[in-house]
Design a protein around this motif. Structure first.
Motif, PDB file in Angstrom:
ATOM      1  N   VAL A 131       0.855  -1.183   0.000  1.00 30.74           N
ATOM      2  CA  VAL A 131       0.000   0.000   0.000  1.00 30.74           C
ATOM      3  C   VAL A 131       0.896   1.239   0.000  1.00 30.74           C
ATOM      4  O   VAL A 131       1.763   1.397   0.860  1.00 30.74           O
ATOM      5  CB  VAL A 131      -0.933   0.010   1.220  1.00 30.74           C
ATOM      6  CG1 VAL A 131      -1.746   1.305   1.261  1.00 30.74           C
ATOM      7  CG2 VAL A 131      -1.872  -1.191   1.186  1.00 30.74           C
ATOM      8  N   THR A 132       0.674   2.125  -0.965  1.00 33.33           N
ATOM      9  CA  THR A 132       1.483   3.341  -1.067  1.00 33.33           C
ATOM     10  C   THR A 132       0.695   4.602  -0.754  1.00 33.33           C
ATOM     11  O   THR A 132       1.284   5.630  -0.434  1.00 33.33           O
ATOM     12  CB  THR A 132       2.087   3.464  -2.474  1.00 33.33           C
ATOM     13  OG1 THR A 132       1.026   3.505  -3.444  1.00 33.33           O
ATOM     14  CG2 THR A 132       3.007   2.285  -2.769  1.00 33.33           C
ATOM     15  N   ALA A 133      -0.635   4.543  -0.867  1.00 38.62           N
ATOM     16  CA  ALA A 133      -1.450   5.728  -0.602  1.00 38.62           C
ATOM     17  C   ALA A 133      -2.843   5.311  -0.165  1.00 38.62           C
ATOM     18  O   ALA A 133      -3.354   4.261  -0.586  1.00 38.62           O
ATOM     19  CB  ALA A 133      -1.535   6.620  -1.844  1.00 38.62           C
ATOM     20  N   ILE A 134      -3.448   6.124   0.694  1.00 27.14           N
ATOM     21  CA  ILE A 134      -4.830   5.909   1.139  1.00 27.14           C
ATOM     22  C   ILE A 134      -5.547   7.238   1.027  1.00 27.14           C
ATOM     23  O   ILE A 134      -5.088   8.255   1.558  1.00 27.14           O
ATOM     24  CB  ILE A 134      -4.892   5.376   2.578  1.00 27.14           C
ATOM     25  CG1 ILE A 134      -4.085   4.079   2.722  1.00 27.14           C
ATOM     26  CG2 ILE A 134      -6.338   5.137   2.989  1.00 27.14           C
ATOM     27  CD1 ILE A 134      -4.029   3.539   4.136  1.00 27.14           C
ATOM     28  N   THR A 135      -6.702   7.233   0.338  1.00 22.88           N
ATOM     29  CA  THR A 135      -7.438   8.455   0.061  1.00 22.88           C
ATOM     30  C   THR A 135      -8.871   8.314   0.555  1.00 22.88           C
ATOM     31  O   THR A 135      -9.518   7.292   0.306  1.00 22.88           O
ATOM     32  CB  THR A 135      -7.452   8.745  -1.453  1.00 22.88           C
ATOM     33  OG1 THR A 135      -6.103   8.816  -1.931  1.00 22.88           O
ATOM     34  CG2 THR A 135      -8.166  10.047  -1.757  1.00 22.88           C
ATOM     35  N   LEU A 136      -9.358   9.335   1.236  1.00 28.39           N
ATOM     36  CA  LEU A 136     -10.770   9.350   1.629  1.00 28.39           C
ATOM     37  C   LEU A 136     -11.645   9.562   0.393  1.00 28.39           C
ATOM     38  O   LEU A 136     -11.322  10.363  -0.476  1.00 28.39           O
ATOM     39  CB  LEU A 136     -11.032  10.480   2.625  1.00 28.39           C
ATOM     40  CG  LEU A 136     -10.764  10.215   4.103  1.00 28.39           C
ATOM     41  CD1 LEU A 136     -11.036  11.471   4.915  1.00 28.39           C
ATOM     42  CD2 LEU A 136     -11.619   9.066   4.619  1.00 28.39           C
ATOM     43  N   SER A 137     -12.741   8.811   0.340  1.00 21.68           N
ATOM     44  CA  SER A 137     -13.698   8.970  -0.752  1.00 21.68           C
ATOM     45  C   SER A 137     -15.084   9.257  -0.166  1.00 21.68           C
ATOM     46  O   SER A 137     -15.254   9.288   1.054  1.00 21.68           O
ATOM     47  CB  SER A 137     -13.742   7.701  -1.607  1.00 21.68           C
ATOM     48  OG  SER A 137     -14.289   6.615  -0.872  1.00 21.68           O
TER      49      SER A 137
ATOM     50  N   PHE B 156      -1.265  10.049   2.626  1.00 23.75           N
ATOM     51  CA  PHE B 156      -2.689  10.160   2.923  1.00 23.75           C
ATOM     52  C   PHE B 156      -3.263  11.419   2.276  1.00 23.75           C
ATOM     53  O   PHE B 156      -2.624  12.470   2.237  1.00 23.75           O
ATOM     54  CB  PHE B 156      -2.923  10.218   4.432  1.00 23.75           C
ATOM     55  CG  PHE B 156      -2.653   8.917   5.138  1.00 23.75           C
ATOM     56  CD1 PHE B 156      -3.686   8.035   5.400  1.00 23.75           C
ATOM     57  CD2 PHE B 156      -1.355   8.572   5.515  1.00 23.75           C
ATOM     58  CE1 PHE B 156      -3.436   6.832   6.036  1.00 23.75           C
ATOM     59  CE2 PHE B 156      -1.098   7.373   6.154  1.00 23.75           C
ATOM     60  CZ  PHE B 156      -2.141   6.499   6.409  1.00 23.75           C
ATOM     61  N   ALA B 157      -4.486  11.289   1.770  1.00 18.88           N
ATOM     62  CA  ALA B 157      -5.213  12.435   1.211  1.00 18.88           C
ATOM     63  C   ALA B 157      -6.637  12.398   1.754  1.00 18.88           C
ATOM     64  O   ALA B 157      -7.375  11.460   1.442  1.00 18.88           O
ATOM     65  CB  ALA B 157      -5.211  12.385  -0.312  1.00 18.88           C
TER      66      ALA B 157
END
Length: 367
Positions: free
Chosen positions: A142-148, A186-187
């Motif tokens: 896992v390289t990035a996690i974004t809220l949707s 993180f975004a």
């Protein structure tokens, strides 16, 4: 695809415990692990260094049932056998290089350390066996996690160089906070204070190295020695009997040499120095092991960051606030270091995992 209900990042003890608890409650869960194996810092190998179901624990090995009921319950629930760490006999103490090591008879009893028969890896195999095979993704980082709008999206890379986006409703980050901060973006980003807390939380085992010497028999026991030693000279500062429940004889020690110096000296010189030290403590027979193993966790990029090259402090319990407010309903940290009671220990991984699973189940019950 519609996505997973829960994505667990990290396939160590904490990740597997959380995933198993959620799966047992009927929740669709996936475990995402960057390594080509499960276990994280739990690594049980044979004398050649290959994963084994009856070997030596290159990572954590002990638990204390009376003080750590969560770990004791897990061992019982998984129908695993445990045995006492050998402590019968004299201990050896080395104060300085110009003095001979001295042996002493222990004057007080400590809490009995226990080990899992077959190695700590037996717990990993038992937990993994309770999960569907297609819900364990190895070699997937896992390289990035974004809220949707409906949850989160995880950007992952596979060992083949490909990338993909995996949607999920919730994420359980079951890896050390420091490693999480260094490897996953993180975004929206975590608040500066949260990110700083992640960076400042020591990762247990990350600065350390363990050396094993394997023998045909535990000869030190016949000499009235427990296999336990402490040294102010080194290279090992603490040594213990690592003989398995099946009788494979071994001694192991924690190196007191820093990570940068270990890298400079190299594995061969370190092994030679460790064997020589065992000879000082346990006699000529200790100079001829049938095999040696050295696991330097500071050189493992999926355990340690640059910040772990120095230090070695044990993580301490602190505030329960591990994520920024905007992430509260979607991201839960569950690495052992985040435990409220036993941070850094096997029991801490179990406690943190149980807490994470309970929070998600509570969320799912809300209207």
């Amino acid at each position: 695809m519609d996505g997973y209900k829960v994505a667990v990042v990290g396939g160590g003890l904490a990740g597997l415990c959380a995933a198993q608890a959620l799966h047992a409650s009927g929740i669709d869960v996936v475990v995402i692990e960057a390594r080509d194996r499960l276990g994280g810092r739990i690594l049980t190998t044979d004398e050649e260094g290959a994963p084994s179901d009856d070997g030596f624990d290159l990572g954590p090995s002990w638990f204390w049932p009376n003080m750590q009921p969560a770990m004791a319950s897990l061992v019982e629930d998984l129908s695993l056998q445990s045995f006492a760490q050998n402590s019968t006999g004299d201990i050896v103490f080395e104060r300085m290089s110009r003095e001979q090591p001295q042996r002493y008879s222990p004057t007080m009893e400590n809490q009995q350390s226990m080990r899992i028969a077959g190695g700590t890896g037996a717990a990993v195999r038992a937990l993994a066996g309770k999960l569907p095979g297609d819900r364990i993704l190895l070699r997937t980082k896992v390289t990035a996690i974004t809220l949707s709008e409906t949850g989160v999206e995880l950007t992952v890379q596979t060992d083949g160089g490909g990338s993909a986006t995996l949607p999920a409703s919730y994420v359980v980050a079951a890896l050390p906070p420091r490693l999480l901060e260094a490897t996953v973006s993180f975004a929206p980003p975590q608040d500066p204070a949260i990110a700083a807390r992640w960076r400042s939380t020591p990762t247990w085992m990350a600065p350390h190295a363990k050396f094993f010497a394997v023998y045909d028999r535990p000869f030190w026991r016949a000499d009235g020695l427990a296999g336990t030693a402490q040294s102010m000279v080194g290279p090992m500062v603490e040594i213990h009997d690592a003989t398995t429940s099946s009788g494979k004889a071994a001694l192991f020690g924690f190196l007191g040499v820093g990570a940068e110096q270990r890298a400079s000296l190299g594995e061969d010189l370190l092994k030679q120095a460790c064997v020589k030290q065992l000879g000082r403590f346990f006699g000529p027979e200790a100079l001829s092991p049938r095999a040696t193993l050295l696991k330097d966790w500071a050189a493992d990029p999926l355990t340690a960051t640059a910040a772990d090259a120095t230090g070695g402090d044990h993580p301490a319990p602190g505030s329960p606030d591990w994520v920024s407010v905007q992430w509260n309903d979607r991201l839960i940290l569950a690495g052992s270091e985040t435990s409220d009671t036993e941070p850094g220990y096997l029991a801490g991984a179990v406690e943190a995992a149980n807490r994470a699973a309970a929070r998600i189940l509570s969320h799912l019950k809300k209207p």
